[in-house]
Design an enzyme around this catalytic site. Structure first.
Site, PDB file in Angstrom:
ATOM      1  N   GLU A  71      87.224 -31.184 -20.357  1.00  0.00           N
ATOM      2  CA  GLU A  71      86.681 -32.441 -19.826  1.00  0.00           C
ATOM      3  C   GLU A  71      87.860 -33.351 -19.472  1.00  0.00           C
ATOM      4  O   GLU A  71      88.785 -33.493 -20.268  1.00  0.00           O
ATOM      5  CB  GLU A  71      85.759 -33.085 -20.872  1.00  0.00           C
ATOM      6  CG  GLU A  71      85.378 -34.525 -20.608  1.00  0.00           C
ATOM      7  CD  GLU A  71      84.704 -34.771 -19.251  1.00  0.00           C
ATOM      8  OE1 GLU A  71      83.777 -34.019 -18.894  1.00  0.00           O
ATOM      9  OE2 GLU A  71      85.138 -35.708 -18.561  1.00  0.00           O
ATOM     10  N   ARG A 108      70.537 -41.619 -21.187  1.00  0.00           N
ATOM     11  CA  ARG A 108      71.435 -40.496 -20.846  1.00  0.00           C
ATOM     12  C   ARG A 108      72.376 -40.145 -21.991  1.00  0.00           C
ATOM     13  O   ARG A 108      72.627 -38.978 -22.259  1.00  0.00           O
ATOM     14  CB  ARG A 108      72.308 -40.871 -19.645  1.00  0.00           C
ATOM     15  CG  ARG A 108      71.623 -40.917 -18.327  1.00  0.00           C
ATOM     16  CD  ARG A 108      72.663 -41.291 -17.284  1.00  0.00           C
ATOM     17  NE  ARG A 108      73.631 -40.222 -17.138  1.00  0.00           N
ATOM     18  CZ  ARG A 108      73.508 -39.216 -16.294  1.00  0.00           C
ATOM     19  NH1 ARG A 108      72.460 -39.155 -15.500  1.00  0.00           N
ATOM     20  NH2 ARG A 108      74.405 -38.277 -16.209  1.00  0.00           N
ATOM     21  N   TYR A 164      61.154 -47.751 -16.363  1.00  0.00           N
ATOM     22  CA  TYR A 164      60.517 -47.063 -17.487  1.00  0.00           C
ATOM     23  C   TYR A 164      61.277 -47.349 -18.783  1.00  0.00           C
ATOM     24  O   TYR A 164      62.459 -47.677 -18.754  1.00  0.00           O
ATOM     25  CB  TYR A 164      60.401 -45.546 -17.255  1.00  0.00           C
ATOM     26  CG  TYR A 164      61.674 -44.829 -16.868  1.00  0.00           C
ATOM     27  CD1 TYR A 164      62.582 -44.389 -17.818  1.00  0.00           C
ATOM     28  CD2 TYR A 164      61.961 -44.581 -15.524  1.00  0.00           C
ATOM     29  CE1 TYR A 164      63.732 -43.706 -17.452  1.00  0.00           C
ATOM     30  CE2 TYR A 164      63.118 -43.907 -15.144  1.00  0.00           C
ATOM     31  CZ  TYR A 164      64.002 -43.473 -16.114  1.00  0.00           C
ATOM     32  OH  TYR A 164      65.151 -42.807 -15.750  1.00  0.00           O
ATOM     33  N   ASP A 184      75.302 -30.593 -10.647  1.00  0.00           N
ATOM     34  CA  ASP A 184      75.625 -31.347  -9.431  1.00  0.00           C
ATOM     35  C   ASP A 184      76.749 -30.703  -8.628  1.00  0.00           C
ATOM     36  O   ASP A 184      76.832 -30.904  -7.415  1.00  0.00           O
ATOM     37  CB  ASP A 184      76.042 -32.784  -9.788  1.00  0.00           C
ATOM     38  CG  ASP A 184      74.842 -33.698 -10.020  1.00  0.00           C
ATOM     39  OD1 ASP A 184      73.696 -33.201  -9.971  1.00  0.00           O
ATOM     40  OD2 ASP A 184      75.055 -34.906 -10.253  1.00  0.00           O
TER      41      ASP A 184
HETATM   42  C1  LIG Z   1      70.433 -43.454 -10.787  1.00  0.00           C
HETATM   43  C2  LIG Z   1      70.252 -42.035 -11.183  1.00  0.00           C
HETATM   44  C3  LIG Z   1      69.099 -41.670 -11.823  1.00  0.00           C
HETATM   45  C4  LIG Z   1      68.926 -40.348 -12.202  1.00  0.00           C
HETATM   46  N1  LIG Z   1      67.765 -40.026 -12.818  1.00  0.00           N
HETATM   47  C5  LIG Z   1      67.574 -38.755 -13.214  1.00  0.00           C
HETATM   48  C6  LIG Z   1      66.388 -38.391 -13.908  1.00  0.00           C
HETATM   49  O1  LIG Z   1      65.523 -39.238 -14.179  1.00  0.00           O
HETATM   50  N2  LIG Z   1      66.208 -37.100 -14.301  1.00  0.00           N
HETATM   51  C7  LIG Z   1      67.167 -36.155 -14.022  1.00  0.00           C
HETATM   52  O2  LIG Z   1      66.958 -34.986 -14.379  1.00  0.00           O
HETATM   53  N3  LIG Z   1      68.326 -36.468 -13.359  1.00  0.00           N
HETATM   54  C8  LIG Z   1      68.554 -37.738 -12.955  1.00  0.00           C
HETATM   55  N4  LIG Z   1      69.716 -38.073 -12.323  1.00  0.00           N
HETATM   56  C9  LIG Z   1      70.726 -37.032 -11.992  1.00  0.00           C
HETATM   57  C10 LIG Z   1      71.555 -36.543 -13.147  1.00  0.00           C
HETATM   58  O3  LIG Z   1      72.042 -37.595 -13.910  1.00  0.00           O
HETATM   59  C11 LIG Z   1      72.721 -35.668 -12.670  1.00  0.00           C
HETATM   60  O4  LIG Z   1      72.238 -34.771 -11.699  1.00  0.00           O
HETATM   61  C12 LIG Z   1      73.309 -34.906 -13.846  1.00  0.00           C
HETATM   62  O5  LIG Z   1      73.976 -35.802 -14.696  1.00  0.00           O
HETATM   63  C13 LIG Z   1      74.289 -33.822 -13.387  1.00  0.00           C
HETATM   64  O6  LIG Z   1      74.917 -33.262 -14.504  1.00  0.00           O
HETATM   65  P1  LIG Z   1      76.273 -32.454 -14.322  1.00  0.00           P
HETATM   66  O7  LIG Z   1      76.667 -31.997 -15.671  1.00  0.00           O
HETATM   67  O8  LIG Z   1      76.133 -31.448 -13.244  1.00  0.00           O
HETATM   68  O9  LIG Z   1      77.331 -33.514 -13.762  1.00  0.00           O
HETATM   69  P2  LIG Z   1      77.900 -34.817 -14.450  1.00  0.00           P
HETATM   70  O10 LIG Z   1      76.941 -35.380 -15.431  1.00  0.00           O
HETATM   71  O11 LIG Z   1      78.416 -35.672 -13.354  1.00  0.00           O
HETATM   72  O12 LIG Z   1      79.149 -34.281 -15.324  1.00  0.00           O
HETATM   73  C14 LIG Z   1      80.345 -33.841 -14.744  1.00  0.00           C
HETATM   74  C15 LIG Z   1      81.434 -33.925 -15.824  1.00  0.00           C
HETATM   75  O13 LIG Z   1      82.597 -33.278 -15.323  1.00  0.00           O
HETATM   76  C16 LIG Z   1      83.739 -34.086 -15.617  1.00  0.00           C
HETATM   77  N5  LIG Z   1      84.731 -33.760 -14.574  1.00  0.00           N
HETATM   78  C17 LIG Z   1      84.695 -34.102 -13.270  1.00  0.00           C
HETATM   79  N6  LIG Z   1      85.747 -33.593 -12.616  1.00  0.00           N
HETATM   80  C18 LIG Z   1      86.468 -32.918 -13.533  1.00  0.00           C
HETATM   81  C19 LIG Z   1      87.674 -32.148 -13.447  1.00  0.00           C
HETATM   82  N7  LIG Z   1      88.348 -31.996 -12.298  1.00  0.00           N
HETATM   83  N8  LIG Z   1      88.153 -31.554 -14.578  1.00  0.00           N
HETATM   84  C20 LIG Z   1      87.483 -31.689 -15.769  1.00  0.00           C
HETATM   85  N9  LIG Z   1      86.351 -32.416 -15.898  1.00  0.00           N
HETATM   86  C21 LIG Z   1      85.834 -33.009 -14.787  1.00  0.00           C
HETATM   87  C22 LIG Z   1      83.220 -35.510 -15.547  1.00  0.00           C
HETATM   88  O14 LIG Z   1      84.049 -36.411 -16.257  1.00  0.00           O
HETATM   89  C23 LIG Z   1      81.839 -35.333 -16.191  1.00  0.00           C
HETATM   90  O15 LIG Z   1      81.893 -35.460 -17.590  1.00  0.00           O
HETATM   91  C24 LIG Z   1      69.928 -39.366 -11.932  1.00  0.00           C
HETATM   92  C25 LIG Z   1      71.110 -39.747 -11.315  1.00  0.00           C
HETATM   93  C26 LIG Z   1      71.254 -41.064 -10.935  1.00  0.00           C
HETATM   94  C27 LIG Z   1      72.544 -41.444 -10.282  1.00  0.00           C
END
Ligand SMILES: Cc1cc2nc3c(=O)[nH]c(=O)nc-3n(C[C@H](O)[C@H](O)[C@H](O)COP(=O)(O)OP(=O)(O)OC[C@H]3O[C@@H](n4cnc5c(N)ncnc54)[C@H](O)[C@@H]3O)c2cc1C
Length: 399
Positions: free
Chosen positions: A30, A104, A210, A288
């Site tokens: 991370e 979250r 909510y 994502d």
């Molecule tokens: C306003 C809003 C509301 C939302 N509501 C919902 C909801 O109600 N329900 C739902 O299911 N989803 C919701 N989402 C979407 C959801 O939050 C994201 O899709 C989800 O967090 C994606 O998870 P992830 O682990 O793929 O990415 P992230 O949570 O973005 O995690 C990526 C991680 O990688 C780390 N990182 C980045 N680059 C590097 C690197 N080069 N080297 C090492 N580490 C790195 C970052 O620091 C981070 O910790 C919402 C999003 C938003 C913006």
């Protein structure tokens, strides 16, 4: 098998735990100096709850959750209901699991707190990944490297792993920006915030509110159209005044709630097309990084959690990493592609503004609700029905 995960967000930590539960050796990198999550709510819909339950975390999830009564669509000015989809009573019987609202940080901690400290390296940012004759190697900005049988990029919307594999995809600004805030309360429920997931639809804008933190706070997501935006970030500081000005004239209950928001952030909404593949050799993507999506169906975290469970199951079952990755893509690509495209479409429907289009949309909501409320409103029943913990359906054989 040894797996390296880049990124410790919701997807990366869910994958690390799912792999550990199957006895697979894993190490997570991370870039931040510690685990942390932005202050915002998240809707944990039945499809994601089924995965969390299969990971043995149902009691822990319940303890941090608020159960909404319904998904309700309201007119922005009058609060008149356009649809009401019952959740609390219907989700367990219809979809096999409840519908929850959580903070979250609480959801993230559900996974992160169960990963042993020696499995995680903080303050290590991945700069690139490459194939090796036996697996893959991740390189870090501090000059170090990590070799594994598989590297998974769970590094979010600006993924360095994706850029390294497939180049830097051009993100398209959607013309929407989003304000978000979490408003804590001593007393609850508030008489001006119903215990639902409320979608307030107005011309060129919509607001979702909510309860989270077991009902001790209200989450606000307020989306509005804007001509210009430059930054794709969750954390641009905004203010209560800016939020109130953007939604001037909206229903008094909403404005009263906005008036209590001490800390407001804003975010530009960018969009990318679904990708045809996520993997190259022994490197793949998750969450994502693989399928960034607009938040209009509230599925970004849900899809990342489903990805994590399916990838871990495929790795535990597959004879080789290549077999596992092809099974993972076969199960996850079609589903996440549909969620990405339908999320994009919901953004258009929510923000209609011409009187004729509005009349047609609202009549459709009401008529569909009369027939079956679960097929009205945001129309996410096909998402909630899915159970990513079950083996995939056998492909239909050609006649
Ligand atoms: C306003 C809003 C509301 C939302 N509501 C919902 C909801 O109600 N329900 C739902 O299911 N989803 C919701 N989402 C979407 C959801 O939050 C994201 O899709 C989800 O967090 C994606 O998870 P992830 O682990 O793929 O990415 P992230 O949570 O973005 O995690 C990526 C991680 O990688 C780390 N990182 C980045 N680059 C590097 C690197 N080069 N080297 C090492 N580490 C790195 C970052 O620091 C981070 O910790 C919402 C999003 C938003 C913006």
């Amino acid at each position: 098998m040894r797996v390296g995960i880049i990124g410790g967000g919701i997807g990366g930590t869910a994958l690390a735990l799912a792999l550990l539960q199957r006895g697979i050796d894993v190490h997570l990198f991370e870039r931040a100096p510690a685990f942390g999550e932005v202050g915002a709510g998240i809707q944990v819909t039945p499809n994601a709850v089924k995965v969390i339950r299969a990971m043995g975390l149902m009691d822990a999830l319940r303890a941090i959750s608020f159960t909404p009564q319904a998904l309700v669509g309201r007119n922005w000015k009058t609060a008149r209901e356009m649809w009401r989809t019952p959740l609390a009573d219907d989700c367990p019987s219809l979809y096999g699991a409840p519908f929850f609202h959580v903070h979250r940080a609480d959801l993230h901690a559900l996974f992160a707190a169960r990963i042993p400290a020696e499995r995680v390296t903080f303050a290590r940012a991945c700069s690139s990944v490459a194939r090796t004759p036996t697996g893959a190697v991740a390189s870090f900005t501090d000059g170090g490297t990590f070799e594994a049988d598989l590297i998974v990029g769970a590094d979010g919307i600006q993924s360095a792993v994706r850029a390294s594999l497939f180049g830097t995809a051009q993100a398209r600004f959607t013309g929407n920006m989003c304000y978000r805030a979490v408003v804590p309360f001593d007393t609850q429920p508030l008489d001006y915030v119903s215990p639902d997931s409320s979608f307030w639809l107005g011309p060129h804008a919509h607001v979702v509110t909510y309860y989270v933190c077991g009902g001790r706070a209200v989450n606000i997501v307020a989306v509005t159209e804007t001509a210009s935006w430059i930054e794709e970030s969750w954390n641009v500081p905004s203010s209560r005044d800016e939020l109130l000005a953007a939604f001037a004239g909206w229903h008094p209950n909403l404005l009263r709630l906005f008036g209590q928001a001490d800390s407001v952030f804003k975010w530009g909404l960018f969009d990318r097309d679904p990708m045809p593949h996520w993997s190259d050799g022994a490197i793949t993507l998750l969450g994502d990084a693989a399928h960034p999506m607009l938040p209009f169906l509230s599925q970004g975290a849900g899809m990342a959690i489903e990805d994590a469970f399916v990838l871990a199951s495929c790795l535990a079952a597959g004879a080789t990493v290549a077999d596992a990755l092809s099974a993972y893509e076969a199960q996850r690509l079609p589903r996440t592609r549909r969620v990405q495209l339908e999320s994009r479409e919901r953004g258009r429907t929510y923000h209609l503004s011409s009187p004729l289009a509005l009349w047609r949309r609202d009549m459709t909501y009401r008529l569909r609700s009369l027939i079956n409320p679960h097929r009205s409103g945001i129309k996410a029943n096909w998402i909630y029905e899915h159970d990513a913990t079950l083996p995939p359906e056998p492909a239909a054989s050609a006649a």
